[in-house]
Design a protein around this motif. Structure first.
Motif, PDB file in Angstrom:
ATOM      1  N   PHE A  92      67.124 -41.493 -14.102  1.00 20.58           N
ATOM      2  CA  PHE A  92      66.155 -41.286 -13.030  1.00 20.58           C
ATOM      3  C   PHE A  92      64.708 -41.279 -13.508  1.00 20.58           C
ATOM      4  O   PHE A  92      63.825 -40.793 -12.802  1.00 20.58           O
ATOM      5  CB  PHE A  92      66.464 -39.974 -12.295  1.00 20.58           C
ATOM      6  CG  PHE A  92      67.850 -39.940 -11.717  1.00 20.58           C
ATOM      7  CD1 PHE A  92      68.234 -40.818 -10.713  1.00 20.58           C
ATOM      8  CD2 PHE A  92      68.797 -39.045 -12.197  1.00 20.58           C
ATOM      9  CE1 PHE A  92      69.517 -40.802 -10.187  1.00 20.58           C
ATOM     10  CE2 PHE A  92      70.082 -39.016 -11.672  1.00 20.58           C
ATOM     11  CZ  PHE A  92      70.449 -39.896 -10.665  1.00 20.58           C
ATOM     12  N   ASN A 117      60.327 -38.787 -10.026  1.00 17.41           N
ATOM     13  CA  ASN A 117      59.752 -39.417  -8.833  1.00 17.41           C
ATOM     14  C   ASN A 117      58.607 -38.574  -8.263  1.00 17.41           C
ATOM     15  O   ASN A 117      58.449 -38.439  -7.060  1.00 17.41           O
ATOM     16  CB  ASN A 117      60.853 -39.649  -7.791  1.00 17.41           C
ATOM     17  CG  ASN A 117      60.423 -40.582  -6.680  1.00 17.41           C
ATOM     18  OD1 ASN A 117      59.650 -41.494  -6.884  1.00 17.41           O
ATOM     19  ND2 ASN A 117      60.945 -40.329  -5.489  1.00 17.41           N
ATOM     20  N   VAL A 161      62.581 -43.403  -2.363  1.00 19.81           N
ATOM     21  CA  VAL A 161      61.858 -44.280  -3.280  1.00 19.81           C
ATOM     22  C   VAL A 161      61.464 -45.581  -2.586  1.00 19.81           C
ATOM     23  O   VAL A 161      61.975 -45.918  -1.515  1.00 19.81           O
ATOM     24  CB  VAL A 161      62.713 -44.581  -4.536  1.00 19.81           C
ATOM     25  CG1 VAL A 161      62.988 -43.305  -5.323  1.00 19.81           C
ATOM     26  CG2 VAL A 161      64.019 -45.267  -4.167  1.00 19.81           C
ATOM     27  N   TRP A 185      66.320 -48.151  -8.479  1.00 19.05           N
ATOM     28  CA  TRP A 185      66.703 -46.789  -8.871  1.00 19.05           C
ATOM     29  C   TRP A 185      68.213 -46.682  -8.968  1.00 19.05           C
ATOM     30  O   TRP A 185      68.752 -46.058  -9.884  1.00 19.05           O
ATOM     31  CB  TRP A 185      66.157 -45.778  -7.870  1.00 19.05           C
ATOM     32  CG  TRP A 185      64.715 -45.461  -8.073  1.00 19.05           C
ATOM     33  CD1 TRP A 185      63.643 -46.246  -7.730  1.00 19.05           C
ATOM     34  CD2 TRP A 185      64.169 -44.301  -8.681  1.00 19.05           C
ATOM     35  NE1 TRP A 185      62.475 -45.625  -8.078  1.00 19.05           N
ATOM     36  CE2 TRP A 185      62.774 -44.431  -8.655  1.00 19.05           C
ATOM     37  CE3 TRP A 185      64.731 -43.154  -9.217  1.00 19.05           C
ATOM     38  CZ2 TRP A 185      61.919 -43.448  -9.168  1.00 19.05           C
ATOM     39  CZ3 TRP A 185      63.893 -42.173  -9.721  1.00 19.05           C
ATOM     40  CH2 TRP A 185      62.501 -42.329  -9.708  1.00 19.05           C
ATOM     41  N   TRP A 186      68.917 -47.276  -8.024  1.00 19.05           N
ATOM     42  CA  TRP A 186      70.384 -47.265  -7.992  1.00 19.05           C
ATOM     43  C   TRP A 186      70.946 -47.935  -9.240  1.00 19.05           C
ATOM     44  O   TRP A 186      71.807 -47.372  -9.930  1.00 19.05           O
ATOM     45  CB  TRP A 186      70.851 -47.985  -6.731  1.00 19.05           C
ATOM     46  CG  TRP A 186      72.326 -47.985  -6.534  1.00 19.05           C
ATOM     47  CD1 TRP A 186      73.218 -48.931  -6.971  1.00 19.05           C
ATOM     48  CD2 TRP A 186      73.094 -47.018  -5.823  1.00 19.05           C
ATOM     49  NE1 TRP A 186      74.483 -48.587  -6.570  1.00 19.05           N
ATOM     50  CE2 TRP A 186      74.426 -47.425  -5.862  1.00 19.05           C
ATOM     51  CE3 TRP A 186      72.768 -45.845  -5.154  1.00 19.05           C
ATOM     52  CZ2 TRP A 186      75.455 -46.697  -5.265  1.00 19.05           C
ATOM     53  CZ3 TRP A 186      73.783 -45.123  -4.551  1.00 19.05           C
ATOM     54  CH2 TRP A 186      75.112 -45.551  -4.621  1.00 19.05           C
ATOM     55  N   ARG A 227      69.601 -48.544 -12.144  1.00 20.86           N
ATOM     56  CA  ARG A 227      69.324 -47.793 -13.373  1.00 20.86           C
ATOM     57  C   ARG A 227      70.267 -46.599 -13.496  1.00 20.86           C
ATOM     58  O   ARG A 227      70.817 -46.335 -14.563  1.00 20.86           O
ATOM     59  CB  ARG A 227      67.861 -47.333 -13.401  1.00 20.86           C
ATOM     60  CG  ARG A 227      67.523 -46.562 -14.664  1.00 20.86           C
ATOM     61  CD  ARG A 227      66.077 -46.106 -14.732  1.00 20.86           C
ATOM     62  NE  ARG A 227      65.724 -45.365 -13.539  1.00 20.86           N
ATOM     63  CZ  ARG A 227      64.558 -45.512 -12.908  1.00 20.86           C
ATOM     64  NH1 ARG A 227      63.652 -46.358 -13.335  1.00 20.86           N
ATOM     65  NH2 ARG A 227      64.305 -44.782 -11.822  1.00 20.86           N
ATOM     66  N   ILE A 232      70.031 -41.695  -2.905  1.00 24.82           N
ATOM     67  CA  ILE A 232      68.869 -42.550  -3.085  1.00 24.82           C
ATOM     68  C   ILE A 232      68.620 -43.247  -1.761  1.00 24.82           C
ATOM     69  O   ILE A 232      69.541 -43.854  -1.189  1.00 24.82           O
ATOM     70  CB  ILE A 232      69.086 -43.563  -4.228  1.00 24.82           C
ATOM     71  CG1 ILE A 232      69.259 -42.812  -5.560  1.00 24.82           C
ATOM     72  CG2 ILE A 232      67.932 -44.556  -4.293  1.00 24.82           C
ATOM     73  CD1 ILE A 232      69.529 -43.701  -6.752  1.00 24.82           C
TER      74      ILE A 232
END
Length: 133
Positions: free
Chosen positions: A30, A55, A84, A90-91, A93, A127
């Motif tokens: 994250f 974030n 985000v 993001w998912w 990663r 997310i």
């Protein structure tokens, strides 16, 4: 490290078995930044307080301390939500780092992109991304 002031109105504080490993995982999954990590002087490596930023928001954590009345319990009845600009990035990663999919990322009936993951420490993460209407 110096503990930076928290500027949000609500800060989640998690107790996790193995905070040092969780910090390393959250950095990979994250893009967390460790602001402050304080270990006890007991010599067993337990973390009494960790302050991360993910974030733009703070996350506090500590190891369990059964010897002080804080026994190990599995995380339950909550999730951490990341809103985000690029949910897919993001998912991807988080999954590449080792999160498991609980609910696949997709455009939901309310119009936003949304999915849920579980990390190796038992914490559920959502997310989300607002889709322009």
């Amino acid at each position: 490290m110096t503990d930076a002031p928290v500027t949000s109105g609500l800060t989640p504080y998690l107790s996790i078995d193995g905070v040092t490993a969780a910090i390393a995982f959250y950095e990979r999954a994250f893009a967390a930044t460790a602001i402050d990590v304080r270990q006890t002087d007991s010599g067993d490596g337990r973390v009494i307080h960790a302050h991360l930023q993910i974030n733009g928001a703070p996350l506090f954590m500590s190891d369990f301390f059964p010897d002080y009345g804080y026994p190990a319990v599995a995380p339950a009845a909550f999730m951490l939500h990341l809103q985000v600009a690029d949910a897919q990035a993001w998912w991807d990663r988080a999954v590449a780092a080792g999160c498991t999919v609980k609910s696949p990322i997709k455009v939901e009936f309310w119009g936003d992109i949304y999915g849920q993951l579980s990390d190796p420490h038992g914490v559920t993460w959502a997310i989300g991304q607002t889709v322009a209407k």
